[in-house]
Scaffold this motif. Structure first.
Motif, short mmCIF file in Angstrom:
data_model
loop_
_atom_site.label_atom_id
_atom_site.label_comp_id
_atom_site.label_asym_id
_atom_site.label_seq_id
_atom_site.Cartn_x
_atom_site.Cartn_y
_atom_site.Cartn_z
N LEU A 170 1.04 -1.12 -0.09
CA LEU A 170 0.13 0.13 -0.07
C LEU A 170 0.78 1.16 -0.15
O LEU A 170 1.65 1.40 0.75
N ARG A 171 0.84 2.11 -1.10
CA ARG A 171 1.91 3.32 -1.10
C ARG A 171 0.71 4.52 -1.45
O ARG A 171 -0.39 4.47 -1.86
N CYS A 188 -1.87 3.76 -3.74
CA CYS A 188 -1.62 2.99 -4.78
C CYS A 188 -2.04 1.33 -3.94
O CYS A 188 -1.28 1.09 -2.99
N VAL A 189 -2.84 0.60 -4.53
CA VAL A 189 -3.04 -0.74 -3.94
C VAL A 189 -2.33 -1.41 -5.05
O VAL A 189 -3.02 -1.64 -6.15
N ARG A 296 8.17 8.32 -6.81
CA ARG A 296 7.29 9.47 -6.41
C ARG A 296 6.04 8.93 -5.30
O ARG A 296 5.22 9.96 -4.83
N SER A 297 5.94 7.61 -4.89
CA SER A 297 5.18 7.20 -3.79
C SER A 297 5.73 6.55 -2.62
O SER A 297 7.03 6.27 -2.92
N ASP A 298 5.35 6.63 -1.42
CA ASP A 298 5.77 6.03 -0.29
C ASP A 298 5.16 4.83 0.40
O ASP A 298 3.99 5.05 0.40
N GLU A 299 5.89 3.84 0.72
CA GLU A 299 5.15 2.82 1.52
C GLU A 299 4.42 3.19 2.93
O GLU A 299 4.84 4.14 3.51
N ILE A 300 3.11 2.80 2.74
CA ILE A 300 2.36 3.10 4.05
C ILE A 300 2.59 2.22 5.02
O ILE A 300 1.96 0.86 5.05
N ASP A 301 3.49 2.24 6.17
CA ASP A 301 3.59 1.37 7.05
C ASP A 301 2.58 1.80 8.30
O ASP A 301 2.86 2.53 9.31
N LEU A 302 1.44 0.94 7.99
CA LEU A 302 0.27 1.67 8.69
C LEU A 302 0.37 1.35 10.29
O LEU A 302 -0.12 2.28 11.14
N ASP A 303 0.98 0.49 10.69
CA ASP A 303 1.11 0.38 12.32
C ASP A 303 2.30 1.05 12.80
O ASP A 303 2.49 1.10 13.92
#
Length: 315
Positions: A170-171, A188-189, A296-303
């Protein structure tokens, strides 16, 4: 220092009983590592004699439920050690600096062997220390997504957990960069290869009318929640055609993005931080996601979403 440094590699497991931790009173306490430690220093630095130290992380074991999302990279502080089994991880919350002379006093064995595992281990160790800190005003937009992923990620029996297991990343993409608000944001999935068929942008499959009406209203607004779409995806996985699967997964991406709305209690600076008051959804596979979009995107580290920085008094 050992004469045979060149035999050691990042990911090696050392039988060390503890790692040193400096306390606030200036003393060093011994943090127990009953399962040993794993080397997180890059191999190229590990084998150089002119660099006298190495870094290790303690090893921990997780239960079955927690191990699955951790293996998938959902917890940046935990990195899977394949050669120790499915439940063993490097805990990067406890990283210690050791003199390389310690290598002469403890036994070592590989924690990673296969080239894909070696690359993945190095990438995930690096990610822990290179994650992008999203602007404070964006973090509340991601909290609802965080709640549903944390709640379902390890539960493969739930439709949402099953669907998330097909998501490799997920970005968050910011179209114009993070220069000024409002930000034009896209969730971005990115799916694992083969989950959906590949189509050229100008040759997308026909959107089945009944499915289109089920997913969206006449104005193109999403009708369905994440759980409803995931249930239909899971239930019809073996029966649906490529077109239906493609559009349903697209709806799933839109539904995840639609979750990203901050509470009305948030200040105006948060509620106006995102262009048009919404985050758009986008679906692709890891094979299709371009390097330019990756940049131009970044990983979503949700926790590990950072809380806002405390306000500081003006001097």
């Amino acid at each position: 220092m050992p004469d045979d440094l060149d035999k050691y590699r990042q990911g090696d497991v050392l039988d060390l009983a503890y790692v040193p931790v400096l306390t606030n009173d200036g003393l060093v306490r011994e943090e127990p590592t009953p399962e040993g430690v794993v080397v997180v220093t890059q191999t190229c630095d590990l084998v150089l004699r002119k660099r006298p130290t190495l870094h290790v992380a303690r090893i921990i074991s997780l239960n079955d439920i927690d191990a699955k999302p951790a293996r998938n990279g959902r917890q940046p502080n935990l990195v899977h050690i394949p050669e120790l089994g499915e439940k063993s991880f490097a805990d990067l919350t406890f990283v210690a600096t050791l003199d390389k002379s310690i290598l002469s006093q403890v036994s070592a064995r590989p924690g990673v062997l296969q080239i894909d595992d070696v690359r993945r281990f190095g990438q995930r160790v690096g990610r822990r220390f290179s994650r992008f800190a999203f602007p404070d005003e964006v973090v509340p937009w991601l909290r609802p997504l965080q709640k549903i992923v944390e709640g379902k990620d390890g539960n493969l029996d739930s439709p949402v957990g099953w669907a998330l297991d097909h998501v490799v990343s997920l970005r968050l993409e910011c179209e114009e960069g993070w220069k000024t608000t409002p930000y034009a944001l896209t969730l971005c999935v990115v799916l694992n290869p083969g989950v959906i068929a590949s189509f050229e942008p100008d040759e997308l499959p026909e959107f089945p009318g009944d499915l289109a009406g089920w997913l969206y209203d006449n104005e193109g607004n999403l009708r369905r929640k994440v759980a409803e779409i995931a249930l239909r995806l899971k239930g019809g996985e073996k029966l649906m055609g490529a077109a239906e699967r493609y559009w349903l997964w697209g709806g799933f991406a839109d539904a995840l993005a639609a979750l990203c709305i901050p509470p009305v209690s948030e200040p105006s600076s948060v509620r106006t931080a995102v262009e048009e008051g919404r985050i758009r959804g986008d679906l692709s596979t890891s094979e299709e996601f371009s390097f330019e979009r990756y940049r131009r995107s970044d990983e979503i580290d949700l926790d590990h979403l950072s809380p806002p920085l405390p306000l500081r008094e003006a001097k």
